[in-house]
Design an enzyme around this catalytic site. Structure first.
Site, PDB file in Angstrom:
ATOM      1  N   ASP A   6       4.213   1.758   2.642  1.00  0.00           N
ATOM      2  CA  ASP A   6       2.831   1.291   2.797  1.00  0.00           C
ATOM      3  C   ASP A   6       2.692   0.424   4.048  1.00  0.00           C
ATOM      4  OD1 ASP A   6       2.249   2.600   0.486  1.00  0.00           O
ATOM      5  OD2 ASP A   6       1.994   0.798  -0.736  1.00  0.00           O
ATOM      6  N   ASP A  49       6.382  -2.991   0.066  1.00  0.00           N
ATOM      7  CA  ASP A  49       6.556  -1.537   0.077  1.00  0.00           C
ATOM      8  C   ASP A  49       6.649  -1.063   1.528  1.00  0.00           C
ATOM      9  OD1 ASP A  49       5.806   1.307   0.223  1.00  0.00           O
ATOM     10  OD2 ASP A  49       5.600   1.108  -1.948  1.00  0.00           O
TER      11      ASP A  49
HETATM   12  O1  LIG Z   1      16.471   2.356  -4.258  1.00  0.00           O
HETATM   13  P1  LIG Z   1      15.250   2.869  -4.950  1.00  0.00           P
HETATM   14  O2  LIG Z   1      14.901   2.059  -6.179  1.00  0.00           O
HETATM   15  O3  LIG Z   1      15.330   4.329  -5.255  1.00  0.00           O
HETATM   16  O4  LIG Z   1      14.007   2.617  -3.997  1.00  0.00           O
HETATM   17  C1  LIG Z   1      14.069   2.799  -2.629  1.00  0.00           C
HETATM   18  C2  LIG Z   1      13.123   3.890  -2.192  1.00  0.00           C
HETATM   19  O5  LIG Z   1      11.761   3.450  -2.355  1.00  0.00           O
HETATM   20  C3  LIG Z   1      11.072   3.581  -1.117  1.00  0.00           C
HETATM   21  O6  LIG Z   1      10.468   4.826  -0.975  1.00  0.00           O
HETATM   22  P2  LIG Z   1       9.227   5.277  -1.885  1.00  0.00           P
HETATM   23  O7  LIG Z   1       9.706   5.932  -3.135  1.00  0.00           O
HETATM   24  O8  LIG Z   1       8.299   4.118  -2.046  1.00  0.00           O
HETATM   25  O9  LIG Z   1       8.560   6.409  -1.009  1.00  0.00           O
HETATM   26  P3  LIG Z   1       7.778   6.292   0.377  1.00  0.00           P
HETATM   27  O10 LIG Z   1       8.839   6.239   1.434  1.00  0.00           O
HETATM   28  O11 LIG Z   1       6.960   7.530   0.440  1.00  0.00           O
HETATM   29  O12 LIG Z   1       6.954   5.048   0.342  1.00  0.00           O
HETATM   30  C4  LIG Z   1      12.167   3.411  -0.099  1.00  0.00           C
HETATM   31  O13 LIG Z   1      11.809   3.869   1.178  1.00  0.00           O
HETATM   32  C5  LIG Z   1      13.316   4.157  -0.714  1.00  0.00           C
HETATM   33  O14 LIG Z   1      13.282   5.543  -0.447  1.00  0.00           O
HETATM   34  O1  LIG Z   2      11.200  -3.541  -2.361  1.00  0.00           O
HETATM   35  C1  LIG Z   2      11.065  -2.300  -2.315  1.00  0.00           C
HETATM   36  C2  LIG Z   2      11.689  -1.440  -3.241  1.00  0.00           C
HETATM   37  C3  LIG Z   2      11.519  -0.095  -3.116  1.00  0.00           C
HETATM   38  N1  LIG Z   2      10.742   0.384  -2.123  1.00  0.00           N
HETATM   39  C4  LIG Z   2      10.134  -0.427  -1.225  1.00  0.00           C
HETATM   40  O2  LIG Z   2       9.441   0.047  -0.316  1.00  0.00           O
HETATM   41  N2  LIG Z   2      10.308  -1.750  -1.353  1.00  0.00           N
HETATM   42 MG   LIG Z   3       6.951   3.433  -0.846  1.00  0.00          MG
END
Ligand SMILES: O=P(O)(O)OC[C@H]1O[C@H](OP(=O)(O)OP(=O)(O)O)[C@H](O)[C@@H]1O
Ligand SMILES: O=c1cc[nH]c(=O)[nH]1
Ligand SMILES: [Mg+2]
Length: 212
Positions: A206, A203
């Site tokens: 995170d 992630d």
């Molecule tokens: O292609 P997708 O399946 O839509 O996933 C990708 C998204 O997931 C993550 O963000 P997240 O939703 O975890 O939010 P964050 O940046 O607050 O961790 C990443 O930074 C993208 O924005």
């Molecule tokens: O692998 C992944 C997919 C979605 N968002 C993340 O941060 N990691």
């Molecule tokens: Mg995220």
């Protein structure tokens, strides 16, 4: 979508360290910042410029400068913030707009919780930054939002992309006459059952900012 996977040993070296689960947050942030600068070099290949002349100490030289309106950089919060400074270091006159989006980890659908962008994006070149293109739901929704405000030249910079995400983007924008470019450091194998990129890096939000 026109996709460029940047094939460069320095990019591969930094990406490998980024993937390593043993890499701590401060190092992860530094690596993400360094990587985006390398990707931005390729991503800005089509940045609009205007011609001008300058007087060197020796003679007149023809050159260029960035055209106005200046580009707009849009980080997708939260993880995209980890790529913002690397972009603005290369494009210091760029304006910055913000999109706050989170993927619902059960449905894998993207939800928008914040928008702070110019109302009119017509004639602007837009650079969207987000480390991960997984299912593609987030990036597709972000670009649809930018298109609704008149953007017609969008380049996305992602550290990692999954084939499923690229296929989703191609499907969503198949009938669109507005070109979209993607520049990424790697195209990984697939998504797992939780929608995470494999092998990926986990992630990104995170790892950049800690679990919230
Ligand atoms: O292609 P997708 O399946 O839509 O996933 C990708 C998204 O997931 C993550 O963000 P997240 O939703 O975890 O939010 P964050 O940046 O607050 O961790 C990443 O930074 C993208 O924005
Ligand atoms: O692998 C992944 C997919 C979605 N968002 C993340 O941060 N990691
Ligand atoms: Mg995220």
């Amino acid at each position: 979508m026109e996709t460029l996977v940047v094939d460069h040993p320095l990019v591969a070296h930094k990406l490998t360290a980024l993937r390593d689960a043993g890499t701590d947050s401060p190092t992860f942030r530094r690596l993400a910042d360094e990587l985006v600068t390398l990707l931005a070099y390729e991503a800005t290949r089509h940045v609009r410029v205007t011609e001008l002349t300058v007087e060197t100490p020796v003679a007149t030289a023809r050159g260029v400068r960035l055209a106005q309106p200046y580009p707009l950089v849009v980080p997708i919060l939260r993880a995209g913030l980890g790529m913002l400074e690397g972009m603005t270091r290369l494009l210091p006159t760029a304006e910055v707009g913000f999109l706050g989006m989170i993927r619902n980890e059960t449905t894998l659908k993207a939800e928008t919780y914040a928008t702070r962008l110019p109302d009119d994006l017509s004639g602007r070149q837009v650079y969207v930054v987000d480390p991960m293109l997984a299912t593609g739901g987030t990036l597709a929704a972000a670009i649809q939002f930018l298109f609704e405000r008149g953007a017609d030249d969008v380049t996305a910079l992602c550290l990692l992309a999954a084939p499923e995400g690229i296929a989703h983007m191609d499907e969503v924008f198949s009938g669109s006459d507005r070109p979209i470019r993607l520049v990424t450091a790697a195209l990984d194998e697939r998504l797992n059952e939780h929608g995470y990129i494999v092998p990926g890096l986990g992630d990104a939000g995170d790892r950049l900012y800690g679990v919230v």
